[in-house]
Write an enzyme that holds these catalytic residues in place. Structure first.
Site, PDB file in Angstrom:
ATOM      1  N   GLY A   5       3.110  63.035  -2.969  1.00 42.56           N
ATOM      2  CA  GLY A   5       3.268  64.471  -2.816  1.00 42.56           C
ATOM      3  C   GLY A   5       4.654  64.891  -2.365  1.00 42.56           C
ATOM      4  O   GLY A   5       4.875  66.067  -2.086  1.00 42.56           O
ATOM      5  N   HIS A   6       5.585  63.926  -2.268  1.00 43.93           N
ATOM      6  CA  HIS A   6       6.920  64.237  -1.748  1.00 43.93           C
ATOM      7  C   HIS A   6       8.051  63.896  -2.716  1.00 43.93           C
ATOM      8  O   HIS A   6       9.200  63.817  -2.301  1.00 43.93           O
ATOM      9  CB  HIS A   6       7.173  63.473  -0.450  1.00 43.93           C
ATOM     10  CG  HIS A   6       6.172  63.711   0.631  1.00 43.93           C
ATOM     11  ND1 HIS A   6       5.941  64.950   1.176  1.00 43.93           N
ATOM     12  CD2 HIS A   6       5.327  62.857   1.282  1.00 43.93           C
ATOM     13  CE1 HIS A   6       5.015  64.850   2.121  1.00 43.93           C
ATOM     14  NE2 HIS A   6       4.612  63.586   2.188  1.00 43.93           N
ATOM     15  N   HIS A  17       4.247  68.342   5.893  1.00 42.71           N
ATOM     16  CA  HIS A  17       2.859  68.415   5.441  1.00 42.71           C
ATOM     17  C   HIS A  17       2.219  69.722   5.894  1.00 42.71           C
ATOM     18  O   HIS A  17       0.998  69.850   5.925  1.00 42.71           O
ATOM     19  CB  HIS A  17       2.029  67.260   5.996  1.00 42.71           C
ATOM     20  CG  HIS A  17       2.625  65.924   5.752  1.00 42.71           C
ATOM     21  ND1 HIS A  17       3.442  65.310   6.671  1.00 42.71           N
ATOM     22  CD2 HIS A  17       2.569  65.106   4.687  1.00 42.71           C
ATOM     23  CE1 HIS A  17       3.843  64.147   6.170  1.00 42.71           C
ATOM     24  NE2 HIS A  17       3.338  64.007   4.966  1.00 42.71           N
TER      25      HIS A  17
END
Lengths: 331, 198
Positions: free
Chosen positions: A55-56, A219
């Site tokens: 997700g990064h 996050h």
């Protein structure tokens, strides 16, 4: 949830499959959810591994490449990989000269990576060391700096430690340089809108249409204030002030600065932030070396930005400028 | 004689017994946490029991730790795997575990788990169970070790029942945790009981 995907459960595996298929000269996936250099470990070179949740991108897997990382274990979106995957990454990174574990300070990652180090030692006699990034200045006060989270400072750490390993430094030397890099990095984030984890299906937090949050983590961890969105110059001003309060900068200092998009923020807006940062640092007499502006460490489709400043000396500057190559970045 | 096949047998026994206790452990955990502890534990031991173990008892314990962690990477799972790994390191290169080593191995597991979980004795966690067992096993004869361990693990559950949890998610429940058995300690009691089922 509005996302381009097939099945949320396949999100990470299909992403990795596509990434390796698009850049076969750079990446390979010899073990499920472990990305390694396509050419394999380099004999006699210290290996560098990292790991964390998906997700990064480009963090983490994207920075596997020459002059950067050797291997990376990757978990579900925002979730730690297993210790066994991390141990596999260590094994794949080992060229016989030991392996540095270089990653961000998050509880689950630390527990699993420590365990992975023990596994690699027990099974393959690989010596490993650890350096954690703790660059997010708002995540804990200065007196408890070791508790801070690691964010975009990882990009500098991968680049500089990667160059140190590539030029032939031994494990202690590469570890020393990684430690020095981590100590020289300070970051801060701000966000305008949240992102959605595919398997959760709903946004990680809620925020008003006209609001921003200063200090938010990568996050969606809570920041320091939330209020009406401010003009770009004021945002950049406050972010730099907070970074400099933690690590003062003076005339003649040489730094590199990373103005990073959390995902959805366009390059245009990053340049507006950079413009003010440059004016402010010029006025202070601080010299900027190799500024980075773009998408380096993201949080899916979150809107927002982070600013990282690294204070350089000659050693770090030389290594920062050394050649490096991956699908997302070339120096 | 505790060789690799005895370890395999013990793991099967624990897997069977914790599978039976799974519901009990999930509901104990549900009162203070996310309610999946029974699954974590029974799945972990089932995977370890199905793993082929090498003759080297250290590497056998290591294989069990790896298998356990693979399917059960919650913090309790990682802690138990850490304990197995600490014991594995001490036994590497041997084909049998000497009974005299057992209290030492339990203590080593306890210490490694304390370091990894950053927990202290008295926090009302599984660490207290290991500590009680390590102490009780000192000087116990090989034949009485399993019963001694079960008694110690059971006593730990009762001794801590009327204290509050001081670590992990259960800590958030504070005073409400008084009177409840700690799910981690209860799970460890069922694990040790499983040694009789092997």
């Amino acid at each position: 949830m509005k996302k381009i995907l097939n099945n949320p459960a396949d999100y990470v595996d299909e992403m990795l499959e596509g990434m390796v298929a698009a850049h076969p000269e750079t990446y390979a996936q010899p073990v499920r959810r472990v990305i390694a250099r396509a050419a394999g470990a380099k004999k006699g070179k210290v290996g560098i591994v990292t790991g964390g949740g998906s997700g990064h991108l480009p963090i983490f897997t994207g920075y596997v490449g020459t002059g950067l990382l050797d291997a990376c274990a990757i978990g579900d979106v925002f979730a730690s990989p297993s210790a066994e995957q991390m141990a596999e990454a260590i094994r794949l990174a080992d060229g016989g000269a030991g392996v540095l574990r270089l990653y961000g300070n998050y509880g689950g990652d630390v527990m699993n990576f420590d365990m992975a180090g023990e596994m690699a030692e027990m099974e393959h006699d690989i010596r490993t060391t650890t350096v954690l990034l703790t660059d997010d200045v708002v995540s804990a006060p200065k007196e408890e700096a070791e508790k801070r989270r690691g964010v975009a400072g990882m990009v500098y750490a991968f680049k500089i430690a990667g160059a140190a390993a590539e030029r032939g430094g031994d494990l202690d030397e590469v570890t020393r340089i990684a430690r020095k890099t981590a100590d020289a990095c300070r970051s801060i984030g701000m966000a305008l809108t949240p992102c959605t984890i595919p398997q959760a299906g709903k946004p990680t937090f809620e925020i008003g249409e006209a609001e921003m949050e200063m200090g938010m983590g990568i996050h969606g961890e809570p920041g320091i204030w939330r209020d009406a969105i401010k003009p770009a110059d004021e945002i950049a001003e406050e972010m730099l002030e907070r970074l400099m309060a933690d690590q003062p900068l003076a005339k003649g200092d040489r730094i590199s600065i990373l103005v990073n998009s959390l995902g959805a923020t366009p390059a245009e807006e990053l340049y507006i932030l950079y413009r003010h940062a440059k004016q402010k640092l010029d006025a202070l007499g601080v010299e900027i070396v190799m500024p980075l502006v773009g998408r380096y460490a993201t949080s899916m489709e979150m809107t927002g930005a982070t600013i990282t400043v690294i204070k350089l000396d000659e050693e770090l500057e030389t290594l920062l400028k050394a050649p490096a190559d991956c699908a997302f970045w070339r120096v | 004689m505790i060789d690799s096949s005895a370890i395999a047998k013990a793991l099967s026994g624990i897997a069977a017994h914790t599978a039976t206790a799974s519901e009990e452990l999930c509901s104990a955990d549900g009162a203070l946490g996310d309610g999946d502890l029974g699954i974590t534990v029974s799945k972990g031991f089932a995977e370890a029991a199905e793993t082929e173990l090498p003759d080297d008892v250290g590497m056998a314990l290591f294989a069990a730790a790896k298998a356990f962690q693979r399917v059960s990477s919650s913090s309790y799972g990682t802690l138990l795997a850490t304990g197995f790994m600490a014991a594995a390191k001490l036994e590497k290169g041997k084909t049998e575990i000497a009974p005299d080593d057992i209290p030492v191995l339990v203590a080593a597991a306890r210490d490694a788990m304390m370091a990894r979980g950053k927990g202290n004795l008295g926090d009302k966690t599984v660490l207290d169970s290991l500590d009680a067992i390590a102490e009780a096993l000192e000087g116990a004869t090989p034949e009485t070790m399993v019963d001694t361990a079960i008694t110690a693990a059971g006593d730990a559950v009762e001794q801590f029942r009327n204290q509050p949890n001081r670590l992990g998610r259960a800590r958030m429940f504070g005073e409400k945790s008084i009177g409840l058995a700690d799910p981690g300690q209860l799970a460890f009691l069922r694990i040790v009981e499983g040694l009789k089922h092997g």
